[in-house]
Each structure stands twice: as structure tokens, then as C-alpha cells.
Motif scaffolding. Structure first.
Motif, PDB file in Angstrom:
ATOM      1  N   THR A  52       0.840  -1.193   0.000  1.00  0.00           N
ATOM      2  CA  THR A  52       0.000   0.000   0.000  1.00  0.00           C
ATOM      3  C   THR A  52       0.881   1.252   0.000  1.00  0.00           C
ATOM      4  O   THR A  52       1.964   1.262   0.591  1.00  0.00           O
ATOM      5  N   PHE A  53       0.390   2.287  -0.664  1.00  0.00           N
ATOM      6  CA  PHE A  53       1.109   3.551  -0.747  1.00  0.00           C
ATOM      7  C   PHE A  53       0.232   4.672  -0.206  1.00  0.00           C
ATOM      8  O   PHE A  53      -0.993   4.620  -0.297  1.00  0.00           O
ATOM      9  N   ASP A  54       0.884   5.669   0.364  1.00  0.00           N
ATOM     10  CA  ASP A  54       0.172   6.835   0.861  1.00  0.00           C
ATOM     11  C   ASP A  54      -0.427   7.605  -0.318  1.00  0.00           C
ATOM     12  O   ASP A  54       0.206   7.722  -1.374  1.00  0.00           O
ATOM     13  N   PRO A  55      -1.655   8.126  -0.163  1.00  0.00           N
ATOM     14  CA  PRO A  55      -2.251   8.891  -1.270  1.00  0.00           C
ATOM     15  C   PRO A  55      -1.400  10.073  -1.710  1.00  0.00           C
ATOM     16  O   PRO A  55      -1.416  10.453  -2.893  1.00  0.00           O
TER      17      PRO A  55
ATOM     18  N   ASN B  27      -6.151   3.176  -7.702  1.00  0.00           N
ATOM     19  CA  ASN B  27      -6.187   1.742  -7.426  1.00  0.00           C
ATOM     20  C   ASN B  27      -6.007   1.480  -5.927  1.00  0.00           C
ATOM     21  O   ASN B  27      -5.031   1.917  -5.328  1.00  0.00           O
ATOM     22  N   ARG B  28      -6.972   0.785  -5.334  1.00  0.00           N
ATOM     23  CA  ARG B  28      -6.925   0.383  -3.919  1.00  0.00           C
ATOM     24  C   ARG B  28      -6.783   1.571  -2.967  1.00  0.00           C
ATOM     25  O   ARG B  28      -6.186   1.453  -1.898  1.00  0.00           O
ATOM     26  N   THR B  29      -7.286   2.719  -3.376  1.00  0.00           N
ATOM     27  CA  THR B  29      -7.291   3.901  -2.513  1.00  0.00           C
ATOM     28  C   THR B  29      -8.731   4.386  -2.391  1.00  0.00           C
ATOM     29  O   THR B  29      -9.336   4.780  -3.392  1.00  0.00           O
ATOM     30  N   LYS B  30      -9.266   4.362  -1.193  1.00  0.00           N
ATOM     31  CA  LYS B  30     -10.650   4.753  -0.966  1.00  0.00           C
ATOM     32  C   LYS B  30     -10.777   6.277  -0.995  1.00  0.00           C
ATOM     33  O   LYS B  30      -9.820   7.006  -0.768  1.00  0.00           O
ATOM     34  N   ILE B  31     -11.990   6.726  -1.258  1.00  0.00           N
ATOM     35  CA  ILE B  31     -12.249   8.159  -1.296  1.00  0.00           C
ATOM     36  C   ILE B  31     -11.975   8.781   0.064  1.00  0.00           C
ATOM     37  O   ILE B  31     -11.448   9.904   0.152  1.00  0.00           O
TER      38      ILE B  31
ATOM     39  N   ILE C  23      -9.607  12.010   1.041  1.00  0.00           N
ATOM     40  CA  ILE C  23     -10.066  13.174   1.809  1.00  0.00           C
ATOM     41  C   ILE C  23      -9.147  13.423   2.996  1.00  0.00           C
ATOM     42  O   ILE C  23      -8.754  14.571   3.276  1.00  0.00           O
ATOM     43  N   ALA C  24      -8.788  12.344   3.717  1.00  0.00           N
ATOM     44  CA  ALA C  24      -7.896  12.498   4.865  1.00  0.00           C
ATOM     45  C   ALA C  24      -6.530  13.013   4.437  1.00  0.00           C
ATOM     46  O   ALA C  24      -5.916  13.849   5.127  1.00  0.00           O
ATOM     47  N   ALA C  25      -6.035  12.543   3.280  1.00  0.00           N
ATOM     48  CA  ALA C  25      -4.729  13.005   2.795  1.00  0.00           C
ATOM     49  C   ALA C  25      -4.777  14.477   2.392  1.00  0.00           C
ATOM     50  O   ALA C  25      -3.840  15.239   2.671  1.00  0.00           O
ATOM     51  N   LEU C  26      -5.861  14.890   1.745  1.00  0.00           N
ATOM     52  CA  LEU C  26      -5.987  16.294   1.339  1.00  0.00           C
ATOM     53  C   LEU C  26      -6.089  17.205   2.564  1.00  0.00           C
ATOM     54  O   LEU C  26      -5.539  18.315   2.572  1.00  0.00           O
ATOM     55  N   LYS C  27      -6.782  16.734   3.578  1.00  0.00           N
ATOM     56  CA  LYS C  27      -6.865  17.528   4.806  1.00  0.00           C
ATOM     57  C   LYS C  27      -5.498  17.656   5.463  1.00  0.00           C
ATOM     58  O   LYS C  27      -5.150  18.722   5.995  1.00  0.00           O
ATOM     59  N   LYS C  28      -4.728  16.580   5.428  1.00  0.00           N
ATOM     60  CA  LYS C  28      -3.405  16.636   6.029  1.00  0.00           C
ATOM     61  C   LYS C  28      -2.474  17.543   5.235  1.00  0.00           C
ATOM     62  O   LYS C  28      -1.503  18.089   5.793  1.00  0.00           O
ATOM     63  N   CYS C  29      -2.748  17.717   3.966  1.00  0.00           N
ATOM     64  CA  CYS C  29      -1.961  18.643   3.144  1.00  0.00           C
ATOM     65  C   CYS C  29      -2.452  20.081   3.278  1.00  0.00           C
ATOM     66  O   CYS C  29      -1.951  20.962   2.577  1.00  0.00           O
TER      67      CYS C  29
ATOM     68  N   ILE D 174     -11.844  20.785  -1.212  1.00  0.00           N
ATOM     69  CA  ILE D 174     -12.037  19.382  -0.817  1.00  0.00           C
ATOM     70  C   ILE D 174     -13.465  18.929  -1.104  1.00  0.00           C
ATOM     71  O   ILE D 174     -13.689  17.824  -1.613  1.00  0.00           O
ATOM     72  N   ILE D 175     -14.446  19.778  -0.796  1.00  0.00           N
ATOM     73  CA  ILE D 175     -15.852  19.393  -0.985  1.00  0.00           C
ATOM     74  C   ILE D 175     -16.177  19.136  -2.456  1.00  0.00           C
ATOM     75  O   ILE D 175     -16.753  18.097  -2.792  1.00  0.00           O
ATOM     76  N   PRO D 176     -15.806  20.022  -3.410  1.00  0.00           N
ATOM     77  CA  PRO D 176     -16.063  19.687  -4.825  1.00  0.00           C
ATOM     78  C   PRO D 176     -15.341  18.429  -5.286  1.00  0.00           C
ATOM     79  O   PRO D 176     -15.895  17.639  -6.056  1.00  0.00           O
ATOM     80  N   LEU D 177     -14.094  18.235  -4.817  1.00  0.00           N
ATOM     81  CA  LEU D 177     -13.369  17.025  -5.200  1.00  0.00           C
ATOM     82  C   LEU D 177     -14.042  15.778  -4.637  1.00  0.00           C
ATOM     83  O   LEU D 177     -14.102  14.735  -5.305  1.00  0.00           O
ATOM     84  N   THR D 178     -14.558  15.869  -3.400  1.00  0.00           N
ATOM     85  CA  THR D 178     -15.255  14.729  -2.799  1.00  0.00           C
ATOM     86  C   THR D 178     -16.488  14.367  -3.608  1.00  0.00           C
ATOM     87  O   THR D 178     -16.740  13.189  -3.895  1.00  0.00           O
ATOM     88  N   VAL D 179     -17.254  15.390  -3.988  1.00  0.00           N
ATOM     89  CA  VAL D 179     -18.441  15.148  -4.803  1.00  0.00           C
ATOM     90  C   VAL D 179     -18.057  14.569  -6.160  1.00  0.00           C
ATOM     91  O   VAL D 179     -18.705  13.655  -6.678  1.00  0.00           O
ATOM     92  N   LEU D 180     -16.960  15.087  -6.735  1.00  0.00           N
ATOM     93  CA  LEU D 180     -16.511  14.614  -8.049  1.00  0.00           C
ATOM     94  C   LEU D 180     -16.072  13.156  -7.987  1.00  0.00           C
ATOM     95  O   LEU D 180     -16.418  12.354  -8.861  1.00  0.00           O
ATOM     96  N   PHE D 181     -15.320  12.780  -6.939  1.00  0.00           N
ATOM     97  CA  PHE D 181     -14.844  11.412  -6.812  1.00  0.00           C
ATOM     98  C   PHE D 181     -15.994  10.424  -6.671  1.00  0.00           C
ATOM     99  O   PHE D 181     -15.924   9.298  -7.183  1.00  0.00           O
ATOM    100  N   ARG D 182     -17.046  10.831  -5.972  1.00  0.00           N
ATOM    101  CA  ARG D 182     -18.173   9.930  -5.760  1.00  0.00           C
ATOM    102  C   ARG D 182     -19.202  10.006  -6.882  1.00  0.00           C
ATOM    103  O   ARG D 182     -20.071   9.133  -6.985  1.00  0.00           O
ATOM    104  N   PHE D 183     -19.118  11.038  -7.705  1.00  0.00           N
ATOM    105  CA  PHE D 183     -20.124  11.228  -8.742  1.00  0.00           C
ATOM    106  C   PHE D 183     -19.966  10.227  -9.877  1.00  0.00           C
ATOM    107  O   PHE D 183     -20.943   9.618 -10.324  1.00  0.00           O
ATOM    108  N   PHE D 184     -18.733  10.059 -10.352  1.00  0.00           N
ATOM    109  CA  PHE D 184     -18.520   9.209 -11.524  1.00  0.00           C
ATOM    110  C   PHE D 184     -18.841   7.734 -11.275  1.00  0.00           C
ATOM    111  O   PHE D 184     -19.410   7.079 -12.162  1.00  0.00           O
ATOM    112  N   PRO D 185     -18.502   7.149 -10.114  1.00  0.00           N
ATOM    113  CA  PRO D 185     -18.935   5.760  -9.888  1.00  0.00           C
ATOM    114  C   PRO D 185     -20.456   5.596  -9.912  1.00  0.00           C
ATOM    115  O   PRO D 185     -20.976   4.612 -10.448  1.00  0.00           O
TER     116      PRO D 185
END
Length: 231
Positions: free
Chosen positions: A7-10, A104-108, A112-118, A125-136
Motif C-alpha cells: 500500500t502507498f500513501d495517497p 487503485n486500492r485507494t478509498k475516497i 479526503i484524509a490526505a488532502l486535509k493533512k496537506c 475538498i468538498i467539490p473534489l469529494t463530490v466529483l470522486f463519488r459522482f462518476f462511480p
């Protein structure tokens, strides 16, 4: 038996995408391109996606072979056009591989946790979260529509979708466009209800920190960049 994978860090995966994007924007030697694509293939293997990595790696060499076979006849306009497609797709492939490896093998939730840590602003973050969940969800709606169409005997094959474009627009594009707005509103509401817009510190069940493999990955990217500059 459960597969064992690395596993790799996001954030290290994000560095891979940024590096691949730089390779796309700036001209690099062909040897450096091969080196990076081979590195991505190894990362896919380590991440437990041998089949996906092999497909990408095989596509890369098929594009290289096509360019090699057509380049001697570059004087012809048709050959020049197809050779341009081979080279263009080959240049874009490393970025596509990096994006596929990052997702690959990285959950949404990990992203989100990685972006917050950055310390990324919540307004991003909110638009990206919606975008990541929208396409699936959009892909799931498309599959449901296609299954309903096949059940009713409408456009059973994929070829029928192109033969009858008006029918495709009526049965696929229109329902997806109608559900896309509702889906985006629902996802935005869910993100706000979960407190993503709260400016206070958030907790996460995922431990986001660099491990040995992440430092090796970033070091390999830096090494690829140095080798590419020296070639």
C-alpha cells in the motif's frame, strides 16, 4: 487466500500524477519515457494489479511498435495521421497509468484524509469529494440503463448505440442528464451533513503517514527526473 500487496500513501500517489503530468508537458527522451512506464508497471505489480499493469504496459509497447512501423512512410498524409495518433496516445499513456495507479486500492475517504493533512482548503475538498463519488454512481446508472434496454430488446449490442444515435440519446443520454443533477445535489448535501465544511480539526479512521515504500517511490521519481535530464 487473500492477496498481499504493498500500500502507498495517497500523497505519494499524488506525486506520481504530478510527475507524469510534467512528463506530458515537457519533451523527454524516449529512454526516460520507457523508464517511467516500466516504473509504473512495477508499481502496479506491487499494488496487486498485475493484470491491469500488464495491459497498460502492453498497450505502450504496441504504440511504440506502431510508431516504429509507420515512421519510415511518414511522407504519406494518412500514415502521418495515424503515426501522430500512435505518438500522441503514447505520450498520454504515462499520465493515464499514474491516475489509474493513484485510484487503485485507494478509498475516497483516504483521499479526503490526505488532502486535509496537506491543508487543502475545504472549498476545494468538498467539490473534489463530490466529483470522486459522482462518476462511480454515474457509471452505475449507465449500467442499470443498459441492462434495462437489453431486457426490453433495445440496442442489445454496443454497435446499435452508434447505428441509432437518436435512440441512444433518448434512452441513455437523456435519463443520465436528468439523474446527474439530482445525484450531484444529493452528494453535496451528504458531504455537508458529514461535516466536511466544518473548519475545526477532523478525525479519520485511516492512518495517513509516509512509510518506507512511499519514500522509495518519491526517490524513484526524482531519480527518473534526473536520468531524463541527463539523457
Amino acid at each position: 487466500m487473500e492477496k498481499v500487496y504493498v500500500t502507498f500513501d495517497p500523497r505519494s500517489k499524488l506525486c506520481t500524477i504530478l510527475f507524469a503530468s510534467l512528463l506530458l508537458m515537457f519533451p523527454i527522451p524516449f529512454q526516460a519515457e520507457i523508464l517511467f512506464v516500466t516504473l509504473m508497471y512495477i508499481l502496479f505489480i506491487l499494488n496487486g494489479s498485475l493484470k491491469k499493469g500488464t495491459i497498460f504496459y502492453g498497450i505502450f509497447w504496441l504504440l511504440v511498435l506502431g510508431d516504429h512501423l509507420m515512421f519510415p512512410f511518414i511522407d504519406h498524409s494518412i500514415v502521418a495521421f495515424f503515426d501522430f495518433l500512435f505518438v500522441g496516445n503514447r505520450r498520454m499513456l504515462p499520465t493515464i497509468m499514474a491516475a489509474a495507479f493513484a485510484m487503485n486500492r485507494t478509498k475516497i475517504s483516504e483521499w479526503i484524509a490526505a488532502l486535509k493533512k496537506c491543508h487543502v482548503p475545504f472549498g476545494l475538498i468538498i467539490p473534489l469529494t463530490v466529483l470522486f463519488r459522482f462518476f462511480p454512481i454515474l457509471l452505475q446508472d449507465f449500467r442499470s440503463i443498459r441492462n434495462a434496454m437489453k431486457y426490453r430488446g433495445i440496442a442489445i449490442s454496443t454497435v446499435d448505440l452508434f447505428i441509432h444515435p437518436l435512440q441512444t440519446m433518448e434512452y441513455i443520454i437523456v435519463p443520465i442528464l436528468m439523474s446527474a443533477e439530482n445525484t450531484s445535489l444529493d452528494l453535496s448535501s451528504a458531504a455537508l451533513v458529514r461535516g466536511l465544511a466544518n473548519p475545526k480539526a477532523h478525525t479519520s479512521v485511516y492512518e495517513i503517514r509516509f512509510n518506507v515504500q512511499d519514500y522509495i517511490l518519491i526517490g524513484s521519481l526524482i531519480l527518473c527526473g534526473i536520468v531524463g535530464r541527463l539523457m
